[in-house]
Motif scaffolding. Structure first.
Motif, short mmCIF file in Angstrom:
data_model
loop_
_atom_site.label_atom_id
_atom_site.label_comp_id
_atom_site.label_asym_id
_atom_site.label_seq_id
_atom_site.Cartn_x
_atom_site.Cartn_y
_atom_site.Cartn_z
N UNK A 135 49.16 -37.73 7.98
CA UNK A 135 50.59 -38.59 7.95
C UNK A 135 51.47 -37.16 7.54
N UNK A 136 52.85 -37.74 7.71
CA UNK A 136 54.09 -36.99 7.10
C UNK A 136 53.89 -36.49 5.60
N UNK A 137 53.18 -37.43 5.09
CA UNK A 137 52.79 -37.19 3.56
C UNK A 137 52.19 -35.97 3.39
N UNK A 138 51.19 -35.53 3.99
CA UNK A 138 50.40 -34.23 3.99
C UNK A 138 51.38 -33.19 4.07
N UNK A 139 52.35 -33.16 4.83
CA UNK A 139 53.38 -31.88 5.03
C UNK A 139 54.30 -32.05 3.68
N UNK A 140 54.63 -33.16 3.17
CA UNK A 140 55.52 -32.97 2.29
C UNK A 140 54.63 -32.62 0.91
N UNK A 141 53.42 -33.01 0.72
CA UNK A 141 52.54 -32.29 -0.23
C UNK A 141 52.44 -30.95 -0.46
N UNK A 142 52.25 -30.52 1.08
CA UNK A 142 52.44 -29.06 1.22
C UNK A 142 53.63 -28.29 0.62
N UNK A 143 54.60 -28.72 1.20
CA UNK A 143 55.99 -28.23 0.88
C UNK A 143 56.36 -28.37 -0.60
N UNK A 144 55.82 -29.16 -1.53
CA UNK A 144 56.13 -29.49 -2.78
C UNK A 144 55.16 -28.54 -3.74
N UNK A 153 50.49 -23.88 10.67
CA UNK A 153 50.03 -24.13 11.85
C UNK A 153 50.15 -25.73 11.93
N UNK A 154 50.94 -26.43 12.86
CA UNK A 154 50.89 -27.83 12.75
C UNK A 154 50.98 -28.21 14.17
N UNK A 155 50.25 -27.31 15.11
CA UNK A 155 50.17 -27.83 16.25
C UNK A 155 49.52 -28.94 16.88
N UNK A 156 50.04 -29.78 17.53
CA UNK A 156 49.68 -31.03 18.18
C UNK A 156 49.61 -32.06 17.01
N UNK A 157 50.20 -31.89 15.93
CA UNK A 157 50.47 -32.95 14.93
C UNK A 157 51.61 -33.71 15.11
N UNK A 158 51.62 -34.80 15.82
CA UNK A 158 52.68 -35.53 16.34
C UNK A 158 53.32 -36.64 15.47
N UNK A 159 52.68 -36.59 14.09
CA UNK A 159 53.09 -37.23 12.94
C UNK A 159 54.23 -36.29 12.25
N UNK A 160 54.40 -35.31 12.76
CA UNK A 160 55.55 -34.34 11.99
C UNK A 160 56.86 -34.68 12.56
N UNK A 161 57.58 -35.26 11.29
CA UNK A 161 58.94 -35.67 11.84
C UNK A 161 59.96 -34.97 11.05
N UNK A 162 61.36 -34.93 11.22
CA UNK A 162 62.21 -34.46 10.65
C UNK A 162 62.35 -34.41 9.39
N UNK A 163 62.16 -35.40 8.65
CA UNK A 163 62.40 -35.53 6.93
C UNK A 163 61.13 -34.48 6.58
N UNK A 164 60.09 -34.44 7.01
CA UNK A 164 59.12 -33.78 6.56
C UNK A 164 59.15 -32.25 6.55
N UNK A 165 59.90 -32.15 7.74
CA UNK A 165 60.08 -30.41 8.12
C UNK A 165 61.20 -30.11 7.34
N UNK A 166 62.22 -30.83 7.01
CA UNK A 166 63.24 -30.43 6.24
C UNK A 166 62.76 -30.21 4.69
N UNK A 167 61.76 -31.14 4.16
CA UNK A 167 61.12 -30.78 2.95
C UNK A 167 60.72 -29.43 2.91
N UNK A 168 59.77 -29.27 4.02
CA UNK A 168 59.19 -27.94 4.11
C UNK A 168 60.24 -26.62 4.07
N UNK A 169 61.17 -26.68 4.78
CA UNK A 169 62.22 -25.70 4.88
C UNK A 169 62.89 -25.49 3.40
#
Length: 306
Positions: A135-144, A153-169
């Protein structure tokens, strides 16, 4: 004779009594300095896991190796890895630099991944492609946790949303490559935000996303001047104007994928071809020759000087 001389003489006499024909066993070697560093690094991880079953000593030795392992990827583990083995192998590891879990995509969830991410803050490369149960929580955890992250690499991870990607950036501004293939929740604003926060990007894929337009491509071109690879495959709304902007602002571009971008034509691609950029669609004449060969079974001679 001094006390030190007497002590040295006694040690030499003791050494004379030690049999010199005793063979050296693997477990006798220094574990971390020799076995882990210079022996186990050449063995597939799946073989080392099997080695644990030989004895308690070998089990302890393999655990030392797993705790010091810097890379975890399918080349070491094989095409599929059970959940229990994954959790066991990474339980004590806090020094990972490269983590690839796409061979765990059938079962891995936040429950298994988040503890690994949380205790490995030196990760430089993470591959989560195709992990549909996260879920998006995985991407947030990576970013933090992984502030030094360079490749994701997040290919074909349709759970990636704009808020999680902003946290990564916001937290991983040193990103060098980012694969967002088929992350269909994302639109221009998310890609533009990443481009503004991560100017060091050299490789970006936003392929298979009909939401992406010229706006995102032009922002990437202007913000990420060191861009070398861009994948726009299937971005149906991208047009020639964006490709011209890309050619103007990205002198280091080496590879561009625009297959199925029906609004991108040779009028914009020609500039990049003259710079020897690798483009995944053939020039019109060569494409016509290929089609003709398919139809009639051979490529006729054509005088290109006419």
């Amino acid at each position: 004779m001094t006390n030190n001389e007497e002590k040295l003489s006694m040690e030499l006499k003791y050494d004379d009594r030690v049999p010199c024909n005793r063979s050296c066993q693997l477990l006798d070697l220094p574990w971390e300095d020799v076995v882990v560093t210079h022996v186990f690094c050449y063995l597939p991880l799946r073989h080392l896991v099997s080695l644990q079953r030989v004895s308690k000593s070998f089990h302890s030795l393999v655990q030392v190796y797993l705790a010091n392992c810097r890379t975890f990827d399918p080349a070491q583990t094989g095409p599929h890895i059970p959940k229990e083995a994954f959790c066991s192998m990474l339980h004590n590891n806090q020094v990972l630099h490269h983590l690839s879990i796409h061979n765990c995509s059938d079962w891995i969830t936040d429950k298994e991944l988040l503890p690994v991410i949380g205790q490995n803050q030196h990760l430089l490369r993470v591959d989560m492609r195709g992990c549909v149960h996260l879920s998006r929580h995985a991407l947030v955890a990576v970013s933090l946790s992984c502030l030094r992250l360079q490749h994701l690499n997040l290919a074909h991870c349709e759970w990636v949303d704009v808020l999680a990607l902003r946290s990564l950036a916001d937290h991983c501004s040193d990103l060098r490559s980012l694969d967002l293939t088929a992350c269909r929740q994302l639109k221009d604003d998310a890609v533009c935000y990443v481009a503004g926060k991560c100017p060091a990007l050299r490789s970006l894929s936003v392929a298979v996303n009909a939401n992406i337009t010229d706006t995102a491509v032009e922002e990437v071109a202007k913000r990420c001047r060191d861009l070398e690879m861009l994948d726009l495959t299937g971005c149906l709304r991208v047009r020639n104007e964006a490709i011209r902007t890309l050619a103007e602002y990205c002198p280091k571009l080496k590879c561009l994928n625009v297959n199925h971008c029906h609004n991108v034509t040779e009028s914009s691609l020609g500039v990049l071809r003259r710079r020897n950029v690798d483009i995944d669609v053939e020039p019109p004449l060569q494409r016509a020759l290929v089609l003709l060969q398919d139809v009639v079974g051979f490529a006729p001679f054509i005088n290109l000087q006419i």
